[in-house]
Structure formats: structure tokens, C-alpha cells
Design a protein around this motif. Structure first.
Motif, PDB file in Angstrom:
ATOM      1  N   PRO A 188       0.417  12.585 -11.321  1.00 57.09           N
ATOM      2  CA  PRO A 188      -0.850  13.299 -11.147  1.00 57.09           C
ATOM      3  C   PRO A 188      -2.018  12.404 -11.539  1.00 57.09           C
ATOM      4  CG  PRO A 188       0.319  14.100 -13.083  1.00 57.09           C
ATOM      5  CD  PRO A 188       1.228  13.121 -12.388  1.00 57.09           C
ATOM      6  N   VAL A 189      -3.107  12.593 -10.851  1.00 56.65           N
ATOM      7  CA  VAL A 189      -4.301  11.814 -11.134  1.00 56.65           C
ATOM      8  C   VAL A 189      -4.962  12.390 -12.371  1.00 56.65           C
ATOM      9  CG1 VAL A 189      -6.549  11.087 -10.248  1.00 56.65           C
ATOM     10  CG2 VAL A 189      -4.600  11.284  -8.701  1.00 56.65           C
ATOM     11  N   GLY A 194       2.876   5.910  -2.755  1.00 54.83           N
ATOM     12  CA  GLY A 194       4.057   6.652  -3.207  1.00 54.83           C
ATOM     13  C   GLY A 194       4.001   6.911  -4.696  1.00 54.83           C
ATOM     14  N   MET A 195       3.524   5.935  -5.463  1.00 51.52           N
ATOM     15  CA  MET A 195       3.406   6.114  -6.917  1.00 51.52           C
ATOM     16  C   MET A 195       2.320   7.131  -7.243  1.00 51.52           C
ATOM     17  SD  MET A 195       3.877   2.197  -8.264  1.00 51.52           S
ATOM     18  CE  MET A 195       3.366   2.602  -9.917  1.00 51.52           C
ATOM     19  N   MET A 223       0.831  -1.213   0.000  1.00 54.63           N
ATOM     20  CA  MET A 223       0.000   0.000   0.000  1.00 54.63           C
ATOM     21  C   MET A 223       0.859   1.255   0.000  1.00 54.63           C
ATOM     22  SD  MET A 223      -3.119  -0.667  -0.354  1.00 54.63           S
ATOM     23  CE  MET A 223      -3.745   0.962  -0.021  1.00 54.63           C
ATOM     24  N   GLN A 224       1.956   1.246   0.743  1.00 54.78           N
ATOM     25  CA  GLN A 224       2.847   2.398   0.768  1.00 54.78           C
ATOM     26  C   GLN A 224       3.470   2.621  -0.604  1.00 54.78           C
ATOM     27  OE1 GLN A 224       5.442   1.313   4.015  1.00 54.78           O
ATOM     28  NE2 GLN A 224       4.193   2.409   5.525  1.00 54.78           N
TER      29      GLN A 224
END
Length: 149
Positions: A127-128, A121-122, A116-117
Motif C-alpha cells: 500500500p502507498v 508489481g511491487m 517498470m513491470q
């Protein structure tokens, strides 16, 4: 105490059922670490690289099933990710099945948190992007206005 697989959490005798025709119980020395269970010949050194032992890494273990408590022993089975079943027994007061299960759960939880980390981090780096399609603008006619063609 340190071993090749990390910090030694528990070290002691355990019996493994052989895979042969007679399925005899063989005494082993079990070394439990944060990442694996090592099965050594009795009297073998913990950090020995002699190859006389077998290591079951928690990434290759699917479950630890407690089969039964009978007499002075607890019988349990370790099921690998390939579907292989390895039978063990230990005195009830040794609680190897509980110790191995607890450490396996801790290992899997650590792996999930690290995963999950890594994903978070990615996402922080990239950007979404919206997957929504933009709608074309349509001309709007106001009431009372004449359209110009």
C-alpha cells in the motif's frame, strides 16, 4: 536456428581489429542473437561449447558507434560499459553495425519494460503510504465565545 544465447537473428563474417601492437584485422564469424553478439573463429559451430569464441552480452555494451564508411567497408566501434573499445569492419552491404545497434536497443527496451513491470508489481502489493505529516489540531475560538481556561 537456436544458439546457446537464444534465437539466431544473423550469422556471417565480420572482421575485428586485434588489440595487439600491429592491430591486424582478423576474420571472425559473428552470430547475433536477441541478447548478445558472439564472435567465433571462422568455421566454428554456432552452439559449440569449445570456448573458442567470445560473447558480448548487450548488458555489457554501452554504444555502437559508426566511425566511417570507406571504400567497400563500414568501420564501427562497440564501446563496453567498462569503457573498452572494440573495432570492427564489414562490407557496407552486410550492415552489421545497424543490426547490432537495432538489437541492442531492443534488448535495452525489453529490460526497461521488465524493470517498470517489476516496480509496478511491487507497488500493487504494497500500500502507498503518505509521507505527509499530520498537523496538530489547534483550538479554534469562535467570535463572541469566551474561552474557558
Amino acid at each position: 536456428m537456436q544458439s546457446q544465447g537464444g534465437q539466431v537473428l544473423k550469422d556471417g563474417p565480420l572482421e575485428k581489429r586485434s588489440a595487439g601492437l600491429l592491430q591486424m584485422w582478423k576474420k571472425k564469424r559473428c552470430v547475433l542473437t536477441e541478447d548478445s553478439v558472439r564472435l567465433l573463429e571462422p568455421g566454428a559451430a554456432t552452439g559449440s561449447a569449445s570456448g573458442s569464441g567470445k560473447e558480448l552480452h548487450f548488458s555489457s555494451i554501452r554504444t555502437v558507434d559508426c566511425v566511417e564508411r570507406k571504400g567497400k567497408y563500414v568501420y564501427f566501434t562497440v564501446v563496453t560499459t567498462e569503457g573498452r573499445e572494440i573495432d570492427f569492419r564489414c562490407p557496407q552491404d552486410a550492415a552489421w553495425n545497424a543490426e547490432i545497434t537495432l538489437q541492442m536497443v531492443r534488448y535495452k527496451n525489453r529490460q526497461a519494460v521488465q524493470g517498470m513491470q517489476a516496480v509496478q508489481g511491487m507497488q500493487a502489493v504494497q500500500p502507498v503510504r503518505s509521507t505527509r505529516q499530520k498537523q496538530p489540531l489547534l483550538p479554534v475560538q469562535l467570535r463572541g465565545a469566551t474561552s474557558v481556561a
